[in-house]
Design a protein around this motif. Sequence first.
Motif, short mmCIF file in Angstrom:
data_model
loop_
_atom_site.label_atom_id
_atom_site.label_comp_id
_atom_site.label_asym_id
_atom_site.label_seq_id
_atom_site.Cartn_x
_atom_site.Cartn_y
_atom_site.Cartn_z
N CYS A 167 1.70 8.06 -1.08
CA CYS A 167 2.00 7.57 -2.43
C CYS A 167 1.52 6.13 -2.56
N HIS A 168 1.72 5.36 -1.49
CA HIS A 168 1.31 3.95 -1.53
C HIS A 168 -0.19 3.82 -1.77
N LEU A 169 -0.97 4.72 -1.15
CA LEU A 169 -2.42 4.66 -1.33
C LEU A 169 -2.78 4.81 -2.81
N ASN A 170 -2.12 5.76 -3.48
CA ASN A 170 -2.48 5.98 -4.89
C ASN A 170 -1.86 4.94 -5.82
N LEU A 171 -0.63 4.52 -5.51
CA LEU A 171 0.07 3.60 -6.41
C LEU A 171 -0.39 2.16 -6.21
N ASP A 172 -0.74 1.81 -4.96
CA ASP A 172 -1.15 0.42 -4.68
C ASP A 172 -2.66 0.31 -4.50
N MET A 173 -3.21 0.97 -3.49
CA MET A 173 -4.64 0.80 -3.18
C MET A 173 -5.52 1.21 -4.36
N GLN A 174 -5.13 2.27 -5.05
CA GLN A 174 -5.93 2.75 -6.17
C GLN A 174 -5.47 2.16 -7.51
N GLN A 175 -4.51 1.25 -7.49
CA GLN A 175 -3.93 0.80 -8.76
C GLN A 175 -4.95 0.21 -9.73
N PRO A 176 -5.90 -0.62 -9.25
CA PRO A 176 -6.90 -1.14 -10.20
C PRO A 176 -7.74 -0.03 -10.84
N GLU A 177 -8.02 1.03 -10.05
CA GLU A 177 -8.79 2.15 -10.59
C GLU A 177 -7.93 2.98 -11.55
N ALA A 178 -6.64 3.13 -11.20
CA ALA A 178 -5.72 3.87 -12.07
C ALA A 178 -5.58 3.16 -13.41
N ALA A 179 -5.59 1.83 -13.37
CA ALA A 179 -5.46 1.05 -14.60
C ALA A 179 -6.61 1.37 -15.56
N LYS A 180 -7.82 1.55 -14.98
CA LYS A 180 -8.98 1.89 -15.81
C LYS A 180 -8.79 3.27 -16.45
N VAL A 181 -8.27 4.22 -15.67
CA VAL A 181 -8.11 5.59 -16.18
C VAL A 181 -7.07 5.66 -17.28
N VAL A 182 -5.94 4.95 -17.12
CA VAL A 182 -4.91 5.01 -18.16
C VAL A 182 -5.12 3.92 -19.21
N ASN A 183 -6.17 3.13 -19.00
CA ASN A 183 -6.61 2.17 -20.02
C ASN A 183 -5.51 1.17 -20.42
N ARG A 184 -4.91 0.57 -19.40
CA ARG A 184 -3.96 -0.50 -19.67
C ARG A 184 -3.88 -1.43 -18.45
N ASP A 185 -3.34 -2.63 -18.66
CA ASP A 185 -3.16 -3.54 -17.54
C ASP A 185 -1.99 -3.05 -16.70
N LEU A 186 -2.18 -3.05 -15.38
CA LEU A 186 -1.05 -2.72 -14.51
C LEU A 186 -0.73 -4.00 -13.70
N GLY A 187 -0.68 -3.91 -12.39
CA GLY A 187 -0.36 -5.11 -11.61
C GLY A 187 1.11 -5.13 -11.24
N LEU A 188 1.53 -4.10 -10.50
CA LEU A 188 2.93 -4.00 -10.08
C LEU A 188 2.94 -3.83 -8.56
N ALA A 189 3.70 -4.69 -7.88
CA ALA A 189 3.79 -4.59 -6.42
C ALA A 189 4.44 -3.27 -6.04
N VAL A 190 3.92 -2.65 -4.98
CA VAL A 190 4.50 -1.41 -4.46
C VAL A 190 4.87 -1.66 -3.00
N LEU A 191 6.16 -1.66 -2.69
CA LEU A 191 6.59 -1.95 -1.33
C LEU A 191 6.86 -0.66 -0.56
N HIS A 192 6.55 -0.70 0.73
CA HIS A 192 7.00 0.37 1.62
C HIS A 192 8.49 0.17 1.86
N LEU A 193 9.21 1.26 2.08
CA LEU A 193 10.66 1.16 2.29
C LEU A 193 11.03 0.13 3.37
N PRO A 194 10.37 0.15 4.55
CA PRO A 194 10.77 -0.85 5.56
C PRO A 194 10.51 -2.29 5.09
N GLN A 195 9.54 -2.50 4.21
CA GLN A 195 9.29 -3.85 3.71
C GLN A 195 10.47 -4.32 2.85
N LEU A 196 10.96 -3.45 1.97
CA LEU A 196 12.09 -3.83 1.11
C LEU A 196 13.32 -4.14 1.97
#
Lengths: 304, 418
Positions: free
Chosen positions: A242-271
């Motif tokens: 999930c992290h790969l798609n929500l974080d690593m791909q986030q700039p690409e996802a922003a293009k597909v849904v046509n809006r600004d994103l920019g939201l940190a995605v933490l792994h559970l152990p990080q939180l």
Amino acid sequence: MMADQIKVAYWPGCVSRGFTPELHGSMAIVAQKLGIELVELDRANCSGAGVIAEHNQELADTLNARTFALAQQTGLSMMNICSTCQGAQSECQQRLDADSGYRAHINEVLSGQGLSYERSEDGSWNNKNFLWLLVEDYGLDRLAAQVKRPLSGLRVGPFYGCYIVRPKERLGYNQYPDRDIYLEKVIETLGGQIVEYDGARKCCGFPVITMNRETSLTQAGTHVGDAIDAGADCLVTPCPLCHLNLDMQQPEAAKVVNRDLGLAVLHLPQLVGLALGATPKELGMGKHIASTKWVEERLTAVPA
Amino acid sequence: MADYTIKVRRYQPESGDPAYWEEFNVELDPSLSVLDGLLQAKDREDGSLAVRCSCRAAICGSCGMKVNGQSTLGCKTQIGEAQEQADKMASALGTTADVASTPIRGVGGGTEGTESGPDIETATIPAGGPVPIVIEPMGNMPVIKDLVTDMESTHWTKIRRVTPWLLPHGEAPEREYIVEPESMIDITQSMACIQCGACVSSCLSMEADPLFIGPAALAKAYRFVGDPRDAETSERLTDLAHDPHGIYDCTHCFSCVDACPKGVAPMDQIMRLRRKAGENGIEDPNSGHSHEMAFVNIIEKKGTLDESLLLQESFAPGVLGKLMPTKRAIKEMIGSLPTAVRGIKTGKMRSLPKLIPGVHHKLPGGAQDDVKAIYKHAEEHNEEFNLYIKGEEGELADEPDIEKGAERSTSPANAEAK
């Protein structure tokens, strides 16, 4: 169960040592701070993520029986840090546990390697995601006592990953019906604020990123966008895929849904690590694609 | 008897108004169904409440709806259990979430809560107060009225899309077809479908891609792909694999598995379609089969996933794929470059095994050979153990005649009875 010392056979999965190395590192830090001893299964193999089962079910079952057998050799229950591993492994375990004849057939293949998977009649041997272990075995009271820096004011959106919420029957929900609200419980225990939004138990889209990039990134982008609209400072997930798609791909996802994103995605152990007093740098948050600066700023407002 | 509050999403197209929420108080035994609750509200409070239903026994498939967000049949969901679920989700959000301050609209869309100002507290759900059971029409479908959806465009059209009838070999026989009962067992699970649409309602791929053929239609497709009397197996599989919204568009989220009231597990049928497509040597332009094979081959060689190699081999498999890459392969590989560059910048992908496909390490010691030995055996056997058909040992465990590998039960009744 509130054993003083928890010791588990630890399966980190592939992605935590691949494209999300910060997950593997932060789990080690958090385990040390919580006093959970990790015996890493370095000879174990990929769970197949459902893809190997799609190709050849018996192959997936045998490969995962091998991992279970390696864990059982240590005399310890197993812990993973990947929802996808949990789902793929639970699926195989369900088939292996369902039929002694089938199990014997698979064990015959493993016998050449000196291995055997034994069904645990009373459930004393099990395989749990870190999230499940944290709530069920470590305990939220004990976790609360370890919090050094409460995440006060941090608005966190939970993101589970399909494989630890469905199918309910296979994933032990009869015995543990609250497994689909554990992230909320953990966020609350750490002093954070839960953000309710539409995507918490939906699919990140990662499994179809190769086959249908648009479907995949529409899913990721929509969930991240919904969380932002609900006021989230960050998401937290127990699944590196999930992290790969929500974080690593986030700039690409922003293009597909046509809006600004920019939201940190933490792994559970990080939180968890942040609340236990570890620094964002120690927890590898600089490796993320979506900036975690805002999370760090909100946290420094509280004296460590 | 117990009191329940059901919160229903209502919509009447003739009114010209948008959809709204309305709450009804009902009184019934916890063992009765959510549908019973709705029918009581319709009977006692508002006869215009529209809901489609017939058998009330999970056979006719008419009362598909969402209860607390979960797609299901209204008649198969006990209202007591629905209340427990609603309570649980409300408790999860605790005191920190804003759900507790959501203004309640009274029956008939009353005005309390619409006034702004400090007194709004009187119109909020008190902590620990009654939590309503939320009932909505099925998802992924247009709503005709209240809980009645239009299943034509997203369900029946897609069912017709997969040619849901037998395409037999040659001339039809004079009398019935004779088939071995064993050869039909494989498709009994997909035959259990009652066309209620709960899986379609829950489908997270369809939510993102409305053109996705979807779980109900693909489960129906397997019913004919697996039928020994059908002569068009390869054509059917080729069609479904080549369609960009076909079998490789399923995002493997298990939503349909939990939604289905009859244990069809549509996602499992989609995975079987993929397996059959592979066995039939069908290469698709969506990289579905090449992704599967790349994944399987990497684990055989390395034990854990080499992500860079997976990407390369999925889009441009083998020597031929690299010498003559398809247009799609070039587009996808170039498309993935910005992501890779970002990963290198942050340090996420800053090591040789992550940058160069194939450099990834093997499992230590003799472990890789052990994995290879498992492959060798499984590729020869390739058995499928279907729990729906074979059932769990459970109560049969004491039977003396259980032998290694023996099939104890060929009836789906075991799975149904759970």
